[in-house]
Write a protein that holds these residues in place. Sequence first.
Motif, PDB file in Angstrom:
ATOM      1  N   ILE A   1       0.842  -1.206   0.000  1.00 35.39           N
ATOM      2  CA  ILE A   1       0.000   0.000   0.000  1.00 35.39           C
ATOM      3  C   ILE A   1       0.873   1.250   0.000  1.00 35.39           C
ATOM      4  O   ILE A   1       0.600   2.221  -0.703  1.00 35.39           O
ATOM      5  N   TRP A   2       1.968   1.237   0.791  1.00 33.94           N
ATOM      6  CA  TRP A   2       2.888   2.370   0.867  1.00 33.94           C
ATOM      7  C   TRP A   2       3.467   2.694  -0.507  1.00 33.94           C
ATOM      8  O   TRP A   2       3.553   3.862  -0.892  1.00 33.94           O
ATOM      9  N   VAL A   3       3.889   1.659  -1.249  1.00 31.45           N
ATOM     10  CA  VAL A   3       4.474   1.896  -2.577  1.00 31.45           C
ATOM     11  C   VAL A   3       3.472   2.614  -3.465  1.00 31.45           C
ATOM     12  O   VAL A   3       3.833   3.549  -4.187  1.00 31.45           O
ATOM     13  N   LEU A   4       2.228   2.220  -3.387  1.00 26.87           N
ATOM     14  CA  LEU A   4       1.204   2.860  -4.225  1.00 26.87           C
ATOM     15  C   LEU A   4       0.896   4.289  -3.793  1.00 26.87           C
ATOM     16  O   LEU A   4       0.646   5.149  -4.629  1.00 26.87           O
ATOM     17  N   LEU A   5       0.911   4.541  -2.476  1.00 29.45           N
ATOM     18  CA  LEU A   5       0.552   5.863  -1.974  1.00 29.45           C
ATOM     19  C   LEU A   5       1.681   6.882  -2.109  1.00 29.45           C
ATOM     20  O   LEU A   5       1.468   8.008  -2.536  1.00 29.45           O
ATOM     21  N   ALA A   6       2.892   6.511  -1.696  1.00 27.94           N
ATOM     22  CA  ALA A   6       3.966   7.509  -1.653  1.00 27.94           C
ATOM     23  C   ALA A   6       5.341   6.951  -1.991  1.00 27.94           C
ATOM     24  O   ALA A   6       6.217   7.693  -2.416  1.00 27.94           O
ATOM     25  N   GLY A   7       5.549   5.669  -1.794  1.00 27.25           N
ATOM     26  CA  GLY A   7       6.884   5.094  -1.919  1.00 27.25           C
ATOM     27  C   GLY A   7       7.530   5.270  -3.273  1.00 27.25           C
ATOM     28  O   GLY A   7       8.717   5.584  -3.369  1.00 27.25           O
ATOM     29  N   ILE A   8       6.770   5.086  -4.322  1.00 25.75           N
ATOM     30  CA  ILE A   8       7.349   5.189  -5.666  1.00 25.75           C
ATOM     31  C   ILE A   8       7.852   6.602  -5.943  1.00 25.75           C
ATOM     32  O   ILE A   8       8.921   6.784  -6.524  1.00 25.75           O
ATOM     33  N   TRP A   9       7.112   7.609  -5.488  1.00 25.03           N
ATOM     34  CA  TRP A   9       7.516   9.002  -5.738  1.00 25.03           C
ATOM     35  C   TRP A   9       8.750   9.361  -4.926  1.00 25.03           C
ATOM     36  O   TRP A   9       9.637  10.065  -5.422  1.00 25.03           O
ATOM     37  N   LEU A  10       8.818   8.878  -3.695  1.00 27.26           N
ATOM     38  CA  LEU A  10       9.998   9.159  -2.869  1.00 27.26           C
ATOM     39  C   LEU A  10      11.218   8.417  -3.403  1.00 27.26           C
ATOM     40  O   LEU A  10      12.331   8.942  -3.390  1.00 27.26           O
TER      41      LEU A  10
ATOM     42  N   GLY B   1      30.452  14.648  -4.854  1.00 22.92           N
ATOM     43  CA  GLY B   1      29.087  14.228  -4.582  1.00 22.92           C
ATOM     44  C   GLY B   1      28.848  12.736  -4.658  1.00 22.92           C
ATOM     45  O   GLY B   1      27.786  12.262  -4.260  1.00 22.92           O
ATOM     46  N   ILE B   2      29.829  11.956  -5.125  1.00 26.78           N
ATOM     47  CA  ILE B   2      29.625  10.517  -5.287  1.00 26.78           C
ATOM     48  C   ILE B   2      29.250   9.820  -3.977  1.00 26.78           C
ATOM     49  O   ILE B   2      28.301   9.032  -3.959  1.00 26.78           O
ATOM     50  N   PRO B   3      29.932  10.076  -2.849  1.00 26.83           N
ATOM     51  CA  PRO B   3      29.507   9.397  -1.616  1.00 26.83           C
ATOM     52  C   PRO B   3      28.072   9.751  -1.210  1.00 26.83           C
ATOM     53  O   PRO B   3      27.343   8.909  -0.680  1.00 26.83           O
ATOM     54  N   PHE B   4      27.664  10.963  -1.506  1.00 22.97           N
ATOM     55  CA  PHE B   4      26.309  11.383  -1.176  1.00 22.97           C
ATOM     56  C   PHE B   4      25.295  10.759  -2.136  1.00 22.97           C
ATOM     57  O   PHE B   4      24.182  10.434  -1.736  1.00 22.97           O
ATOM     58  N   GLY B   5      25.682  10.593  -3.383  1.00 28.69           N
ATOM     59  CA  GLY B   5      24.817   9.895  -4.331  1.00 28.69           C
ATOM     60  C   GLY B   5      24.631   8.442  -3.943  1.00 28.69           C
ATOM     61  O   GLY B   5      23.516   7.904  -4.002  1.00 28.69           O
ATOM     62  N   ILE B   6      25.712   7.794  -3.516  1.00 26.12           N
ATOM     63  CA  ILE B   6      25.621   6.406  -3.060  1.00 26.12           C
ATOM     64  C   ILE B   6      24.728   6.311  -1.826  1.00 26.12           C
ATOM     65  O   ILE B   6      23.918   5.389  -1.698  1.00 26.12           O
ATOM     66  N   ALA B   7      24.855   7.269  -0.914  1.00 34.29           N
ATOM     67  CA  ALA B   7      23.989   7.294   0.278  1.00 34.29           C
ATOM     68  C   ALA B   7      22.530   7.438  -0.136  1.00 34.29           C
ATOM     69  O   ALA B   7      21.645   6.817   0.465  1.00 34.29           O
ATOM     70  N   ASN B   8      22.278   8.220  -1.171  1.00 34.36           N
ATOM     71  CA  ASN B   8      20.918   8.368  -1.680  1.00 34.36           C
ATOM     72  C   ASN B   8      20.389   7.052  -2.234  1.00 34.36           C
ATOM     73  O   ASN B   8      19.241   6.687  -1.999  1.00 34.36           O
ATOM     74  N   PHE B   9      21.218   6.333  -2.965  1.00 35.62           N
ATOM     75  CA  PHE B   9      20.795   5.047  -3.512  1.00 35.62           C
ATOM     76  C   PHE B   9      20.532   4.030  -2.402  1.00 35.62           C
ATOM     77  O   PHE B   9      19.665   3.174  -2.534  1.00 35.62           O
ATOM     78  N   LYS B  10      21.258   4.137  -1.291  1.00 34.83           N
ATOM     79  CA  LYS B  10      21.033   3.232  -0.161  1.00 34.83           C
ATOM     80  C   LYS B  10      19.711   3.522   0.550  1.00 34.83           C
ATOM     81  O   LYS B  10      19.194   2.663   1.260  1.00 34.83           O
ATOM     82  N   LEU B  11      19.168   4.702   0.369  1.00 35.39           N
ATOM     83  CA  LEU B  11      17.882   5.056   0.972  1.00 35.39           C
ATOM     84  C   LEU B  11      16.683   4.559   0.155  1.00 35.39           C
ATOM     85  O   LEU B  11      15.558   4.555   0.648  1.00 35.39           O
ATOM     86  N   ILE B  12      16.915   4.128  -1.064  1.00 34.52           N
ATOM     87  CA  ILE B  12      15.811   3.697  -1.925  1.00 34.52           C
ATOM     88  C   ILE B  12      15.055   2.496  -1.349  1.00 34.52           C
ATOM     89  O   ILE B  12      13.826   2.517  -1.300  1.00 34.52           O
ATOM     90  N   PRO B  13      15.731   1.427  -0.879  1.00 35.24           N
ATOM     91  CA  PRO B  13      14.950   0.296  -0.341  1.00 35.24           C
ATOM     92  C   PRO B  13      14.043   0.674   0.825  1.00 35.24           C
ATOM     93  O   PRO B  13      12.897   0.219   0.892  1.00 35.24           O
ATOM     94  N   VAL B  14      14.524   1.503   1.736  1.00 29.13           N
ATOM     95  CA  VAL B  14      13.684   1.886   2.871  1.00 29.13           C
ATOM     96  C   VAL B  14      12.597   2.866   2.437  1.00 29.13           C
ATOM     97  O   VAL B  14      11.538   2.918   3.046  1.00 29.13           O
ATOM     98  N   SER B  15      12.820   3.617   1.370  1.00 26.37           N
ATOM     99  CA  SER B  15      11.759   4.505   0.889  1.00 26.37           C
ATOM    100  C   SER B  15      10.654   3.710   0.205  1.00 26.37           C
ATOM    101  O   SER B  15       9.516   4.157   0.148  1.00 26.37           O
TER     102      SER B  15
END
Length: 132
Positions: free
Chosen positions: A72-81, A98-112
Motif C-alpha cells: 500500500i505504501w508503494v502505491l501511496l507515496a513510496g514510488i515518488w519518494l 558528490g559521489i559518496p552522497f549519491g551512493i547514500a541516496n541510492f542506499k535510501l531507496i529500499p527503505v523509501s
Amino acid sequence: MRTLLNLVWVVLAGFWLFLGYVAAGVLLCIPIITIPWAVASFRIGVYALWPFGRTVVDKGTAGVGSLLGNVIWVLLAGIWLAIAHVVTGIALCITVIGIPFGIANFKLIPVSLMPLGKQIVRVGATRRPLIG
C-alpha cells in the motif's frame, strides 16, 4: 567525520528529501486510516535528513502485515519518494565530491519503498532504535 558528512548532506540533498517525506506524511494524515504510513514517512524523513552514522535493520517481529502495508505504501507515496532518491542520487554523482552522497541516496531507496518492518539504529548497535 559523520557530523561533517551529515552537514554537507543536509545542504546538498537531505533538507529537500526531508521536506518530501514530511509532505507525504502530512498528506497521509488526512485520511485517518493512513496514519500508520504517515508515521513511517516522518520516521524515514528524519533518517533522510541525518543518515550518516545510522543504518536500517529488519525488525524481528515484522510479518505479513508489514508486507501488505508496504504494498500500500508503494502505491501511496513510496514510488515518488524512491524516484526523488534516484534523481537526487544521479545529480549528486555528477561530481567527484558528490559521489559518496549519491551512493547514500541510492542506499535510501529500499527503505523509501518498504519502510514498514524496518528499524533505524546507530551504526554498531544491533537493536537499539533511534526512532520508532
